[in-house]
Design an enzyme around this catalytic site. Sequence first.
Site, PDB file in Angstrom:
ATOM      1  N   SER A 160      -0.394  53.575 -16.782  1.00  0.00           N
ATOM      2  CA  SER A 160       0.378  53.159 -17.952  1.00  0.00           C
ATOM      3  C   SER A 160       1.000  51.781 -17.689  1.00  0.00           C
ATOM      4  O   SER A 160       0.289  50.838 -17.378  1.00  0.00           O
ATOM      5  CB  SER A 160       1.439  54.214 -18.277  1.00  0.00           C
ATOM      6  OG  SER A 160       1.999  54.000 -19.551  1.00  0.00           O
ATOM      7  N   ASP A 319      -6.267  60.715 -24.329  1.00  0.00           N
ATOM      8  CA  ASP A 319      -5.159  59.756 -24.363  1.00  0.00           C
ATOM      9  C   ASP A 319      -5.247  58.923 -25.639  1.00  0.00           C
ATOM     10  O   ASP A 319      -6.074  58.037 -25.762  1.00  0.00           O
ATOM     11  CB  ASP A 319      -5.228  58.855 -23.130  1.00  0.00           C
ATOM     12  CG  ASP A 319      -4.052  57.885 -23.029  1.00  0.00           C
ATOM     13  OD1 ASP A 319      -3.210  57.857 -23.952  1.00  0.00           O
ATOM     14  OD2 ASP A 319      -3.975  57.167 -22.021  1.00  0.00           O
ATOM     15  N   HIS A 352      -1.950  61.248 -22.587  1.00  0.00           N
ATOM     16  CA  HIS A 352      -1.591  60.076 -21.775  1.00  0.00           C
ATOM     17  C   HIS A 352      -1.006  60.468 -20.424  1.00  0.00           C
ATOM     18  O   HIS A 352      -1.214  59.778 -19.426  1.00  0.00           O
ATOM     19  CB  HIS A 352      -0.594  59.209 -22.542  1.00  0.00           C
ATOM     20  CG  HIS A 352      -0.184  57.970 -21.808  1.00  0.00           C
ATOM     21  ND1 HIS A 352      -1.079  56.972 -21.475  1.00  0.00           N
ATOM     22  CD2 HIS A 352       1.021  57.567 -21.311  1.00  0.00           C
ATOM     23  CE1 HIS A 352      -0.452  56.007 -20.831  1.00  0.00           C
ATOM     24  NE2 HIS A 352       0.825  56.342 -20.714  1.00  0.00           N
TER      25      HIS A 352
END
Length: 380
Positions: A160, A319, A352
């Site tokens: 991320s 995601d 995610h």
Amino acid sequence: MPTPENREPSDPQSVGIVETKVLNLSPLTLDNGETIEPLEIAYETYGTLSPKKDNAILICHALSGDAHAAGFHEGDKKPGYWDYYIGPGKAFDTNLYFIISSNVIGGCKGSSGPLSTNPKTGKPFQSSFPFVSIADMVNAQEKLISHFGIDTLFAVVGGSMGGMQALQWSVAFPNRLKNCIVMASTSEHSAQQIAFNEVGRQAILSDPNWNNGVYTNDNKPSKGLALARMVGHITYLSDEMMRDKFGRNPPKGNIQTADFAVGSYLIYQGESFVDRFDANSYIYVTKALDHFSLGTGKELTKALANVKCRFLVVAYTSDWLYPPYQSEEIVKSLEVNAIPVSFIELKNPAGHDSFLLPSAEQDSILRDFLKATDEVTDSI
């Protein structure tokens, strides 16, 4: 390997009891020309730095993360956020590697940020802290790495926002890392991704206690920050995960109650987040995310033209915050530049957050990538 629920400091694959240390470094000049002085970096290390100082791996955390990636703080029952992957015999094997995990500047977990004391006033900076970019975060990390006397990192790893830092490392310091692992990330936020962050920021700014970012611990914008976290948390989970976890329970109570399990869950996530994070830092870090841009297409290819390390890029089918196509854009630009890159799209239903969760398949992928580098190095 022990599950997250039954890991403990005495486990032979745990790094055991650790502590977060804070280092004062030389001043850091930011992209915008302002200076952070002194520069404070909170960090943890696991394993031993080799005599040649060639076995160091830097772990870069995501938005709400911190330096505590593995092991246990004294008295804690839960280990660091990536403990499944860091430790003796694990993917990031502390018998082989010296792992460094630091907190980003602009955050609220020990590194320079809004909670730091302004030497000119003797009070916390709060919203007067200068804007910091992902590049600034990486430049601060470089000072920490240099403090250890490390010229070249064996790898820089992150998911991320951590993946953005890893990418920035490869661009800003191409000669100082051998491997770059980018997970569930992107080279640039889309308008939709910026929109989600803006809603979170507006929730904070609309809180009656916001007071232009000048507030006390007893009178902080808790409701706004909790709402921001609720919005963000929705994007971290997949539709499949939410359906399996919460389903659709029949309505009960009245309009003043949260009559769906997912609503109660989000309220809990928001309220608990307020206890461990700062509203100003949330704004600073999400703005750093939104302003980060290595570009897309030809612009990204040009930005990555001078990188020199091997890459592993990992995406997740479920995601929808950072969908696989954004990882594929990074891979294509690397391939155009003839940069060695491995790309994996994992079918993990967790959305995610998949990169954070225990996964034997992901563990094997990380382990094999690092091992392949060791074998190439040994053959030279």
